[in-house]
Design a protein around this motif. Structure first.
Motif, PDB file in Angstrom:
ATOM      1  N   VAL A 132      58.664 -12.409  -1.653  1.00 37.99           N
ATOM      2  CA  VAL A 132      58.741 -13.035  -0.220  1.00 37.99           C
ATOM      3  C   VAL A 132      58.325 -11.917   1.073  1.00 37.99           C
ATOM      4  O   VAL A 132      57.645 -12.034   1.990  1.00 37.99           O
ATOM      5  N   LEU A 133      58.886 -10.714   0.716  1.00 39.74           N
ATOM      6  CA  LEU A 133      58.706  -9.544   1.525  1.00 39.74           C
ATOM      7  C   LEU A 133      57.202  -9.195   1.541  1.00 39.74           C
ATOM      8  O   LEU A 133      56.830  -8.728   2.652  1.00 39.74           O
ATOM      9  N   ILE A 134      56.594  -9.233   0.483  1.00 39.60           N
ATOM     10  CA  ILE A 134      55.269  -8.735   0.510  1.00 39.60           C
ATOM     11  C   ILE A 134      54.426  -9.834   1.246  1.00 39.60           C
ATOM     12  O   ILE A 134      53.549  -9.451   2.042  1.00 39.60           O
ATOM     13  N   ALA A 135      54.618 -11.187   1.004  1.00 39.52           N
ATOM     14  CA  ALA A 135      53.819 -12.095   1.934  1.00 39.52           C
ATOM     15  C   ALA A 135      54.207 -12.160   3.239  1.00 39.52           C
ATOM     16  O   ALA A 135      53.380 -11.879   4.276  1.00 39.52           O
ATOM     17  N   ASP A 136      55.524 -11.831   3.676  1.00 41.20           N
ATOM     18  CA  ASP A 136      55.824 -11.350   5.154  1.00 41.20           C
ATOM     19  C   ASP A 136      55.194 -10.333   5.669  1.00 41.20           C
ATOM     20  O   ASP A 136      54.594 -10.205   6.658  1.00 41.20           O
ATOM     21  N   GLY A 137      55.007  -9.110   4.819  1.00 45.52           N
ATOM     22  CA  GLY A 137      54.528  -7.821   5.384  1.00 45.52           C
ATOM     23  C   GLY A 137      52.902  -8.136   5.463  1.00 45.52           C
ATOM     24  O   GLY A 137      52.309  -7.187   6.406  1.00 45.52           O
ATOM     25  N   LEU A 138      52.524  -9.045   4.797  1.00 43.23           N
ATOM     26  CA  LEU A 138      50.881  -9.278   4.752  1.00 43.23           C
ATOM     27  C   LEU A 138      50.778 -10.374   5.875  1.00 43.23           C
ATOM     28  O   LEU A 138      49.350 -10.651   6.106  1.00 43.23           O
ATOM     29  N   ASP A 139      51.599 -10.892   6.514  1.00 39.11           N
ATOM     30  CA  ASP A 139      51.619 -11.984   7.397  1.00 39.11           C
ATOM     31  C   ASP A 139      50.818 -13.309   6.714  1.00 39.11           C
ATOM     32  O   ASP A 139      49.916 -13.866   7.367  1.00 39.11           O
ATOM     33  N   VAL A 140      51.386 -13.629   5.454  1.00 38.18           N
ATOM     34  CA  VAL A 140      50.556 -14.814   4.619  1.00 38.18           C
ATOM     35  C   VAL A 140      51.561 -15.541   4.281  1.00 38.18           C
ATOM     36  O   VAL A 140      52.768 -15.103   4.094  1.00 38.18           O
ATOM     37  N   SER A 141      51.641 -16.621   3.747  1.00 39.92           N
ATOM     38  CA  SER A 141      52.628 -17.620   3.303  1.00 39.92           C
ATOM     39  C   SER A 141      52.744 -17.138   1.655  1.00 39.92           C
ATOM     40  O   SER A 141      51.905 -16.512   1.140  1.00 39.92           O
ATOM     41  N   LEU A 142      53.959 -17.292   1.062  1.00 36.06           N
ATOM     42  CA  LEU A 142      54.086 -17.141  -0.296  1.00 36.06           C
ATOM     43  C   LEU A 142      52.965 -17.815  -1.179  1.00 36.06           C
ATOM     44  O   LEU A 142      52.579 -17.206  -2.152  1.00 36.06           O
ATOM     45  N   ALA A 143      52.621 -19.141  -0.643  1.00 38.02           N
ATOM     46  CA  ALA A 143      51.758 -19.751  -1.381  1.00 38.02           C
ATOM     47  C   ALA A 143      50.295 -19.052  -1.224  1.00 38.02           C
ATOM     48  O   ALA A 143      49.601 -19.029  -2.420  1.00 38.02           O
ATOM     49  N   GLN A 144      50.077 -18.435  -0.081  1.00 35.53           N
ATOM     50  CA  GLN A 144      48.695 -17.773  -0.093  1.00 35.53           C
ATOM     51  C   GLN A 144      48.811 -16.515  -1.075  1.00 35.53           C
ATOM     52  O   GLN A 144      47.755 -16.100  -1.755  1.00 35.53           O
ATOM     53  N   LEU A 145      49.759 -15.903  -1.391  1.00 31.17           N
ATOM     54  CA  LEU A 145      50.148 -14.753  -2.102  1.00 31.17           C
ATOM     55  C   LEU A 145      49.792 -14.904  -3.482  1.00 31.17           C
ATOM     56  O   LEU A 145      49.211 -14.378  -4.073  1.00 31.17           O
ATOM     57  N   VAL A 146      50.365 -15.978  -4.053  1.00 31.92           N
ATOM     58  CA  VAL A 146      50.409 -16.434  -5.506  1.00 31.92           C
ATOM     59  C   VAL A 146      49.405 -17.312  -5.830  1.00 31.92           C
ATOM     60  O   VAL A 146      49.163 -17.673  -6.977  1.00 31.92           O
ATOM     61  N   GLY A 147      48.647 -18.038  -4.734  1.00 29.62           N
ATOM     62  CA  GLY A 147      47.684 -18.921  -5.096  1.00 29.62           C
ATOM     63  C   GLY A 147      46.484 -18.442  -5.780  1.00 29.62           C
ATOM     64  O   GLY A 147      46.005 -17.136  -5.519  1.00 29.62           O
TER      65      GLY A 147
ATOM     66  N   ALA B 174      44.348  -7.318   5.671  1.00 29.56           N
ATOM     67  CA  ALA B 174      45.021  -7.066   6.765  1.00 29.56           C
ATOM     68  C   ALA B 174      45.042  -5.553   7.312  1.00 29.56           C
ATOM     69  O   ALA B 174      45.673  -5.277   8.408  1.00 29.56           O
ATOM     70  N   GLY B 175      44.243  -4.987   6.785  1.00 27.58           N
ATOM     71  CA  GLY B 175      43.865  -3.580   7.301  1.00 27.58           C
ATOM     72  C   GLY B 175      45.001  -2.619   7.131  1.00 27.58           C
ATOM     73  O   GLY B 175      45.238  -1.647   7.933  1.00 27.58           O
ATOM     74  N   LEU B 176      45.672  -2.801   5.913  1.00 24.89           N
ATOM     75  CA  LEU B 176      46.804  -1.988   5.657  1.00 24.89           C
ATOM     76  C   LEU B 176      46.842  -0.903   4.432  1.00 24.89           C
ATOM     77  O   LEU B 176      45.941  -1.438   3.425  1.00 24.89           O
ATOM     78  N   SER B 177      47.192   0.209   4.451  1.00 24.78           N
ATOM     79  CA  SER B 177      47.330   0.931   3.396  1.00 24.78           C
ATOM     80  C   SER B 177      48.437   0.568   2.839  1.00 24.78           C
ATOM     81  O   SER B 177      49.332  -0.161   2.926  1.00 24.78           O
ATOM     82  N   GLN B 178      48.516   1.213   1.390  1.00 26.73           N
ATOM     83  CA  GLN B 178      49.738   1.009   0.498  1.00 26.73           C
ATOM     84  C   GLN B 178      50.934   1.544   1.000  1.00 26.73           C
ATOM     85  O   GLN B 178      51.879   0.889   0.984  1.00 26.73           O
ATOM     86  N   ASP B 179      50.777   2.588   1.831  1.00 29.76           N
ATOM     87  CA  ASP B 179      52.070   3.201   2.476  1.00 29.76           C
ATOM     88  C   ASP B 179      52.466   2.371   3.625  1.00 29.76           C
ATOM     89  O   ASP B 179      53.522   2.111   3.839  1.00 29.76           O
ATOM     90  N   GLN B 180      51.466   1.625   4.358  1.00 30.35           N
ATOM     91  CA  GLN B 180      52.015   0.858   5.433  1.00 30.35           C
ATOM     92  C   GLN B 180      52.765  -0.523   4.871  1.00 30.35           C
ATOM     93  O   GLN B 180      53.724  -0.801   5.300  1.00 30.35           O
ATOM     94  N   LEU B 181      52.119  -0.913   3.727  1.00 27.57           N
ATOM     95  CA  LEU B 181      52.582  -2.146   3.195  1.00 27.57           C
ATOM     96  C   LEU B 181      54.099  -1.685   2.747  1.00 27.57           C
ATOM     97  O   LEU B 181      54.895  -2.574   2.776  1.00 27.57           O
ATOM     98  N   ALA B 182      54.175  -0.644   1.908  1.00 29.09           N
ATOM     99  CA  ALA B 182      55.431  -0.104   1.553  1.00 29.09           C
ATOM    100  C   ALA B 182      56.308   0.041   2.466  1.00 29.09           C
ATOM    101  O   ALA B 182      57.757  -0.552   2.128  1.00 29.09           O
ATOM    102  N   ASP B 183      56.333   0.407   3.667  1.00 33.30           N
ATOM    103  CA  ASP B 183      57.127   0.596   4.912  1.00 33.30           C
ATOM    104  C   ASP B 183      57.454  -0.739   5.247  1.00 33.30           C
ATOM    105  O   ASP B 183      58.693  -0.948   5.701  1.00 33.30           O
ATOM    106  N   ARG B 184      56.433  -1.606   5.339  1.00 35.82           N
ATOM    107  CA  ARG B 184      56.884  -2.916   6.015  1.00 35.82           C
ATOM    108  C   ARG B 184      57.918  -3.814   4.854  1.00 35.82           C
ATOM    109  O   ARG B 184      58.692  -4.785   5.340  1.00 35.82           O
ATOM    110  N   ILE B 185      57.647  -3.497   3.410  1.00 33.34           N
ATOM    111  CA  ILE B 185      58.616  -4.442   2.675  1.00 33.34           C
ATOM    112  C   ILE B 185      59.965  -3.526   2.171  1.00 33.34           C
ATOM    113  O   ILE B 185      60.661  -3.835   1.239  1.00 33.34           O
ATOM    114  N   GLY B 186      59.952  -2.078   2.630  1.00 31.60           N
ATOM    115  CA  GLY B 186      61.018  -1.301   2.302  1.00 31.60           C
ATOM    116  C   GLY B 186      61.229  -0.631   0.878  1.00 31.60           C
ATOM    117  O   GLY B 186      62.202  -0.776   0.259  1.00 31.60           O
TER     118      GLY B 186
END
Length: 85
Positions: A64-79, A30-42
């Motif tokens: 759920v927030l991480i999946a949303d922040g990465l613009d993927v489904s929860l299934a993709q995240l844990v798949g 997704a081209g995100l840093s850890q800081d950017q992902l952290a901001d997206r998920i609060g």
């Protein structure tokens, strides 16, 4: 936080590490840093680091927030996590 009566089985720890690797891979794709992902998920960047290293279990809401922040489904995240026992 109360401690566990017994240590986590190794296969659970393996899955937690695999989840962390998925988070790293998807975050980089997704081209995100850890800081950017952290901001997206609060969350703090430290939390993202701990999830990625497999040191902490994210709550279901955090997943759920991480999946949303990465613009993927929860299934993709844990798949693709290793099978249990």
């Amino acid at each position: 936080m109360p401690t566990r009566r017994t240590p986590l089985p190794e296969w659970v720890i393996d899955q937690r590490r695999a989840l962390g690797e998925n988070i790293i891979r998807l975050r980089r794709e997704a081209g995100l840093s850890q800081d950017q992902l952290a901001d997206r998920i609060g969350k703090e960047r430290r939390s993202v680091q701990r999830y990625e290293r497999g040191e902490r279990d994210p709550s279901f809401s955090d997943l759920v927030l991480i999946a949303d922040g990465l613009d993927v489904s929860l299934a993709q995240l844990v798949g693709g996590l290793p099978a249990g026992r």
